[in-house]
Write an enzyme that holds these catalytic residues in place. Sequence first.
Site, PDB file in Angstrom:
ATOM      1  N   GLY A  55       0.860  -1.176   0.000  1.00 22.19           N
ATOM      2  CA  GLY A  55       0.000   0.000   0.000  1.00 22.19           C
ATOM      3  C   GLY A  55       0.890   1.218   0.000  1.00 22.19           C
ATOM      4  N   CYS A  82       5.447  -6.025   1.747  1.00 22.23           N
ATOM      5  CA  CYS A  82       5.745  -4.584   1.633  1.00 22.23           C
ATOM      6  C   CYS A  82       5.035  -3.798   2.745  1.00 22.23           C
ATOM      7  CB  CYS A  82       5.394  -4.089   0.235  1.00 22.23           C
ATOM      8  SG  CYS A  82       6.129  -2.482  -0.084  1.00 22.23           S
ATOM      9  N   TYR A  83       4.076  -2.959   2.425  1.00 24.44           N
ATOM     10  CA  TYR A  83       3.339  -2.259   3.485  1.00 24.44           C
ATOM     11  C   TYR A  83       2.756  -3.270   4.475  1.00 24.44           C
ATOM     12  CZ  TYR A  83      -0.265   0.500   5.849  1.00 24.44           C
ATOM     13  OH  TYR A  83      -1.042   1.099   6.800  1.00 24.44           O
ATOM     14  N   HIS A 169       8.584  -7.707  -3.104  1.00 24.30           N
ATOM     15  CA  HIS A 169       7.347  -8.184  -3.744  1.00 24.30           C
ATOM     16  C   HIS A 169       7.562  -9.536  -4.421  1.00 24.30           C
ATOM     17  CE1 HIS A 169       4.882  -4.543  -3.307  1.00 24.30           C
ATOM     18  NE2 HIS A 169       6.043  -3.914  -3.305  1.00 24.30           N
ATOM     19  N   GLU A 171       5.364 -11.280  -5.752  1.00 20.83           N
ATOM     20  CA  GLU A 171       4.369 -11.505  -6.800  1.00 20.83           C
ATOM     21  C   GLU A 171       4.792 -11.001  -8.174  1.00 20.83           C
ATOM     22  OE1 GLU A 171       4.289  -9.392  -4.361  1.00 20.83           O
ATOM     23  OE2 GLU A 171       3.302  -7.509  -4.876  1.00 20.83           O
ATOM     24  N   GLY A 224     -19.044 -12.198 -29.575  1.00 20.65           N
ATOM     25  CA  GLY A 224     -17.885 -12.849 -30.192  1.00 20.65           C
ATOM     26  C   GLY A 224     -16.612 -12.565 -29.403  1.00 20.65           C
ATOM     27  N   ASP A 227     -15.035 -12.943 -23.272  1.00 26.00           N
ATOM     28  CA  ASP A 227     -15.858 -13.166 -22.079  1.00 26.00           C
ATOM     29  C   ASP A 227     -17.257 -13.674 -22.430  1.00 26.00           C
ATOM     30  OD1 ASP A 227     -13.638 -12.186 -20.856  1.00 26.00           O
ATOM     31  OD2 ASP A 227     -14.488 -10.234 -20.345  1.00 26.00           O
ATOM     32  N   SER A 228     -17.904 -12.995 -23.380  1.00 31.94           N
ATOM     33  CA  SER A 228     -19.271 -13.432 -23.678  1.00 31.94           C
ATOM     34  C   SER A 228     -19.251 -14.814 -24.329  1.00 31.94           C
ATOM     35  CB  SER A 228     -20.033 -12.404 -24.518  1.00 31.94           C
ATOM     36  OG  SER A 228     -19.624 -12.411 -25.855  1.00 31.94           O
ATOM     37  N   LYS A 366      -9.093 -12.499 -16.024  1.00 34.62           N
ATOM     38  CA  LYS A 366      -9.115 -12.626 -17.486  1.00 34.62           C
ATOM     39  C   LYS A 366      -8.296 -13.829 -17.988  1.00 34.62           C
ATOM     40  CE  LYS A 366     -10.261 -10.719 -21.432  1.00 34.62           C
ATOM     41  NZ  LYS A 366     -11.556 -10.128 -21.762  1.00 34.62           N
TER      42      LYS A 366
END
Length: 510
Positions: A55, A82-83, A169, A171, A224, A227-228, A366
């Site tokens: 943060g 971190c924070y 970090h 990640e 198309g 996601d949909s 995603k």
Amino acid sequence: MTNEKILVLDFGGQYNQLIARRVREQNVYTEILPYTASLERIRDGHYKGIIFTGGPNSVYEKSSPHYNKDILNLGIPVLGICYGAQLLAYMLDGLVKTAPVSEYGKTEITLSSVAKLFKNVKPDTTCWMSHTDYIAVPPEGFVVTAQTKDCPVAAMENPEKGYYAAQFHPEVMHTPQGSDILRNFIYDVCGCSGEWVMSAFVEESIAKIREKIGQKRVLCAMSGGVDSSVAALMIHKAVGKQLTCVFVDHGLLRKNEGDDVERIFKGEFDMNLIRVNCEDRFLARLDGVADPETKRKIIGEEFIRVFEEEANKIGQVDFLVQGTIYPDVIESGVGDAAVIKSHHNVGGLPKDIALSLIEPLRDLFKDEVRKAGLELGIPDDLVWRQPFPGPGLAIRIMGEITKDKLNILRDADAIFRDEIKKAGLGRDVNQYFAVLTNVRSVGVMGDFRTYDYMLALRGVSTSDFMTADFARIPYDVLDICSRRIINEVGHINRIVYDITSKPPATIEWE
Ligand code: XMP
């Protein structure tokens, strides 16, 4: 779904979603909650481990985000990053101060190989640092497990209590052994076994959807897009022809796109798909309109009208599918981290539609949606499709839209995309397309003067589409694109490459 969950408690850092994704990559489900979430909620979540995120604040500022100390008595292991590391130290009466030297970027670090967090991690490695405060004195009961040149407590742990902290970090990819470190926390400390796998998620979701829908009917607006498509296919696998997909083809799609959607979903997957060809209707409404916002508005309104007309023809429907994904629903207790772009609702659905929503991708990031798509058998090309705006080519043709301009742009854009793919850059350049400007300029072709359109090519590198850099597409590739477009597409005699980042430009031109 899995009972094995890790909580990422969000204190406002920029990498928080990344932490959650990295944990999920280790096959453990993760949820993100804001630091404002109540202790009861966290206790009732039955998490196997909690990660305090980074943060931007200093823990000793009054206004900085803190958490009730009782969280440390839930018997759940905690990893502070971190924070989050400083906060853990502060909560347990260690000393956090402004560091004499701030660290930013790739930093050499020495790790203790007997530390639980660093099992099987090389002791001399690099990590990503980004801090101005540091832990000067660890709380009682902790051992220091890592140092850098300027950071005496780069990591610390108290295994007996289940408390772990890393100033760096793990990640980000600039910490090469970061995933091993996270893995040690998730598996060895928290005792997870890795139940979160996409094939199981897809299978379980399909079963749940089937139960929820029963004999009822479902409607989906299919664009198309990734996601949909994934959402619709999941529902289709669950209830087959009880699902009707309406695909509004507004005539503003890329070359062959409408046919491809129809071929794949109606042909290959045998979905109940209605393609509504309404190019003329949209072009008639857009006739003579040059203003970008007016174009967007007209397309949005017309889209809803067509969709409603089709929905009415279908008769009684009970559910509506939406391709909402996890980043759309993460709660943020921290500033305005979740910025929602209003223009993204263009091409959206009526808000007052009286149907229950089914959102099969609500829990997925995603990249996980793509994995689910592959699990469901969606072709690679479609799963890796770049984003395409609802208003389509209308916002890539500057000024008034005509059928001729649409055809010119479609052909030029198809060549550009083809060459990017051939050059093997399709996954590196996150979005790339052609824009037909309304500038005309003088050129010479053979012995003749020409006076034709200027085409712009745009390619961007981005991870979130909120900010973007222009993609460094090699000159040789741009050269081939330019030659092919000029030779194969009429009415273009000049091509430029857009070298602005976002901000100040946006990705789309209108
Ligand atoms: P901008 O142009 O705002 O675009 O930098 C950011 C991302 O959003 C896409 N975009 C849209 N997507 N409806 C959509 O579904 C829209 O109206 C819309 N406008 C922009 C754009 O393609 C880029 O990926």
